[in-house]
Structure formats: C-alpha cells, structure tokens
Design an enzyme around this catalytic site. Structure first.
Site, short mmCIF file in Angstrom:
data_model
loop_
_atom_site.label_atom_id
_atom_site.label_comp_id
_atom_site.label_asym_id
_atom_site.label_seq_id
_atom_site.Cartn_x
_atom_site.Cartn_y
_atom_site.Cartn_z
N HIS A 122 4.66 -9.99 2.66
CA HIS A 122 3.75 -11.01 3.21
C HIS A 122 3.02 -11.82 2.14
CE1 HIS A 122 -0.41 -9.17 2.99
NE2 HIS A 122 0.30 -8.09 2.78
N ASN A 155 -5.06 -9.26 -8.17
CA ASN A 155 -5.18 -9.97 -6.89
C ASN A 155 -6.44 -10.82 -6.79
OD1 ASN A 155 -5.91 -7.05 -6.89
ND2 ASN A 155 -7.01 -7.64 -5.03
N CYS A 198 -11.09 -7.67 -0.11
CA CYS A 198 -10.51 -6.33 0.03
C CYS A 198 -11.55 -5.23 0.09
CB CYS A 198 -9.50 -6.01 -1.06
SG CYS A 198 -7.93 -6.74 -0.69
N THR A 251 0.84 -1.20 0.00
CA THR A 251 0.00 0.00 0.00
C THR A 251 0.87 1.25 0.00
OG1 THR A 251 -1.75 -1.20 1.14
CG2 THR A 251 -1.83 1.21 1.26
N SER A 305 5.44 -6.57 -1.82
CA SER A 305 5.09 -6.69 -0.40
C SER A 305 5.49 -8.07 0.12
CB SER A 305 3.57 -6.50 -0.26
OG SER A 305 3.19 -6.73 1.06
N1 PMP Z 1 -1.61 -4.38 -4.34
C1 PMP Z 1 -2.10 -5.60 -4.55
C2 PMP Z 1 -2.30 -6.09 -5.93
C3 PMP Z 1 -2.41 -6.42 -3.45
O1 PMP Z 1 -2.91 -7.63 -3.65
C4 PMP Z 1 -2.20 -5.92 -2.14
C5 PMP Z 1 -2.53 -6.76 -0.92
N2 PMP Z 1 -3.86 -7.22 -0.90
C6 PMP Z 1 -1.68 -4.63 -1.98
C7 PMP Z 1 -1.39 -3.88 -3.11
C8 PMP Z 1 -1.42 -4.04 -0.64
O2 PMP Z 1 -0.31 -4.64 -0.05
P1 PMP Z 1 -0.07 -4.57 1.53
O3 PMP Z 1 -1.04 -5.51 2.14
O4 PMP Z 1 1.34 -5.00 1.73
O5 PMP Z 1 -0.30 -3.16 1.94
#
Ligand code: PMP
Length: 393
Positions: free
Chosen positions: A203, A153, A327, A74, A201
C-alpha cells in the site's frame, strides 16, 4: 481549489492504481479458487500467486524462491526479527537496531527484550542518518542480528544500509532492512544492498492494503512465521490473500518500471516546496538531510506552533498531511524520530510531514505555499512565547 482534496500523505498510504485493481478483480470474483487445490480454478489462483512472486523477485533482483508473501510491512518486520532471534538464540541473544526505526521494528524488539534478548539502539546523527561506524562499535561476540531501515517514514532519510550490511557480513551477522518506505521511491536491489532480509508493503506504492512481502535470502536461519498448511514453503501457513498478492505483484512491476521518471518529478516538486517554505516562513527547520532523503518527503518543524492545530487548519483548506506524531495515533506526543534527531519537545510538536505522490502537481505546491505561511502566522499570533520573541528582537 474549492472542494478538491490535495493529498500530501503518501508515506501513510497511497491510492490504489486502476491497473492494479483491474488485475485484482477477477480474484475477488469469478477466479475464487484456493491455490492449494489441484483443479483448474485452484491452479489458476496458484499461477496468479506465482506470477506475483516472479514480479516481486524481479523488482528486487532476488530469486523467486526468496520471496514470501505476508499481510504487510508490520508482519514482515515481526517475522524477520522474531524468526531470526528464535532460530539463532543458541549463537547469542544480542540484536542491534537504531533509534529511528518504525514501531513495527521497535515493538517486536521490546517483546524480544522481555524474553531475555538484549537490544542496542544505536543513536542517529542530527541529520537523520545512521553512522555505520557506530553500528560496528555496537557489535559484540553474541550479536546475531542487525536491523536498520532503508528509508525513514517520517523524515525520509536514506540510510547507508549497503555499508552496514558489509560490516554485518564481515562478522557473519544476519542483516534485515525495513524497506517499506523505500520500495517504489528509490531503486532497491537486495544483491547490491547485501541484505539477508527485506520488508516491503504494497500500500506504499499504489497497491492494496494488508499485503506485503519478506525477502529471505537463501540459507538464512529463520523460524516459520506461522504453522498450519504448507503455504509459502511451510514458512507461513494459511490460504493466501490471492487478490492482494496479485495487486502487490502488479503494483511493484509498475512502480519499478516508472521509477526514475516518477522520482525525478517528485523530487522537483519536493525541492520547490522546501525552497518555498524555507524562504517564506521564519523559525522553521527542515528535518533530515536536505539531499539524502526520499524524493517525495519534506518534513518541517515550525517553532511556536502545535502540529495538530496546523493539520486541522490545513484540513479546512482541503489539504491532507501528517504531523510529527505520525504513527502514534491518538497521542499528541512528538514522534521518537524527531526527538532522536535532537529536536526539543516544543519544536518537535510543531512538525509537518508532506509526502508527495503521482497525482500531485506544481499547482498543489503553489497552493500549499500560499496557505501555509498564513496558517503558521495565525497560529503564532496565539503564542505568547512568539509574541515575546518578536518584541525582543
Ligand atoms: N515500516 C515502515 C517504515 C512503515 O512506514 C510502515 C507503514 N507505516 C510499516 C513498517 C508498516 O507497514 P504496514 O502498514 O504494511 O503494516
């Protein structure tokens, strides 16, 4: 299967690998030095951060100086979009993106619209893939930035970012890609892609939560993310999340080392799942192109059912998965991605996202293929619409 949880939500997050935790532990305990200090304890922390930077750079085929650590996907997306918009506003105020981006891209862009920037949202094709020609057609004289995600995603579709980057470069426009779902699933090489900025990211590839990176190609005009200390070469101030960064470095190293084996295993399981669902259940569609998708992603819409009920019933069977409203927490609205590929509201409501990971086995897929048809028919028995369709033919 009694008592065991089968985890099918790796696009949401992945479990931390033991080897990753082992490398992080000293920096949560005895190696507590601040990397900005000059005595041994601080130098040790600094060395660990720099080793992680080297590992991330190697994994992406970037230069070490082009990697900046952040608090996750993010933040990387926010920094890329706002940083480029603010630094290039004298050149123009037009930005191009797509209708299927993550909220971490769409919401900063909404914010920028509030500040007078203009954003064109290029629609996606029904197969979930962006047509580069449509990006090209959206370019104006005042376009300063194009942002297109590498892999989606929700439906896992892989976008032609390399082609889009070529178009951007021909016009001298900065190009960003959100590769949060792609890194650790498919090869990601910033030079081959030709992008200026790339978000990732930890995780999402068996690293810790709350840490990520932004690749910024040398020479890219971008404002700092935050102001304060001199960390991250004056572009992102604040004492680093040393343990998290160490975890990110180890996780990306492991993910890239084992990539082809990992992807081949997951793709085989994914294909077994897709074939099984499409042959065992009627009134179902696979969302997103059958092949141009991440090796671990399957996303289905089942007509005449409601995704949240499906998830709860799967949960009762020990299966953790996501719906089409991933999300948009707390909301039962179908996701903007499913609507963008042309699904009607009711159909999008009955969606299920299965995202596989390292620990999933053939038995897990067999178990899902055993319980899913039963659950879908039980839910459909409660649907008057399904009953009337059945009677009608
Ligand atoms: N971009 C995409 C395509 C994602 O899938 C995600 C996580 N759901 C994010 C951004 C955000 O990442 P983070 O959880 O590390 O803030």
């Amino acid at each position: 299967m009694e008592g065991k949880i089968i985890y099918f939500d790796h696009a949401a997050t992945t479990p931390l690998k033991k080897e990753v935790l082992d490398e992080m532990m000293p920096y949560l305990t005895e190696q507590y030095g601040n990397p900005s200090t000059i005595y041994k304890l601080g130098r040790e922390a600094k060395r660990a951060v720099e080793l992680a930077r080297e590992r991330v750079a190697k994994a992406l085929n970037a230069d070490i100086q082009e990697i900046y650590f952040t608090s996750g996907g993010t933040e990387s997306d926010n920094w890329a979009l706002k940083g480029v918009a603010f630094a290039n506003r004298d050149k123009g105020k037009h930005i191009i993106t797509t209708t299927i981006e993550h909220h971490a891209v769409l919401h900063p862009l909404k914010y920028l619209e509030g500040l007078g920037f203009e954003v064109t949202y290029v629609p996606v094709e029904p197969d979930g893939i962006i047509d580069p020609q449509k990006i090209k057609e959206a370019i104006r004289n005042d376009t300063i930035l194009i942002s297109v995600m590498l892999a989606n995603n929700e439906i896992g579709t892989i976008q032609p970012v390399k082609e889009i980057a070529k178009i951007a470069k021909e016009k001298g426009i900065v190009i960003h890609t959100d590769a949060v779902q792609a890194v650790g699933q498919i090869p990601v090489d910033v030079k081959d892609l030709g992008v200026d900025l790339l978000s990732l990211s930890a995780h999402k590839f068996y690293g810790p939560k709350g840490v990520g990176a932004l690749y910024i190609k040398k020479g890219t005009k971008i404002h700092p993310f935050s102001h304060g200390g001199a960390q991250e070469r004056n572009r992102r101030a604040g004492t680093e999340n040393v343990a998290g960064i160490v975890g990110l470095g180890k996780a990306i190293e492991l993910a890239t080392q084992n990539l082809s084996e990992y992807a081949a295993k997951l793709q085989k399981l994914r294909d077994k799942l897709i074939d099984g669902v499409l042959s065992k259940i009627d009134y179902v569609r696979l969302n997103g192109d059958r092949y141009k998708r991440l090796p671990n992603n399957a996303n289905f819409s089942f007509e005449f059912i409601e995704g949240e009920s499906l998830l709860l019933m799967l949960d009762m069977k020990g299966i953790a998965a996501s719906s089409g409203s991933a999300c948009t927490s707390g909301s039962l609205d179908p996701s903007h991605v499913l609507l963008a590929i042309g699904l009607e509201h009711e159909v999008a409501h009955g969606s299920l996202r299965i995202t596989l990971g390292e620990d999933n086995t053939e038995e897990d897929i067999d178990y899902l293929l055993e319980v899913l048809p039963e659950i879908v028919s039980r839910l459909r028995e409660m649907s008057p619409l399904y009953e009337s369709v059945k009677k009608g033919g």
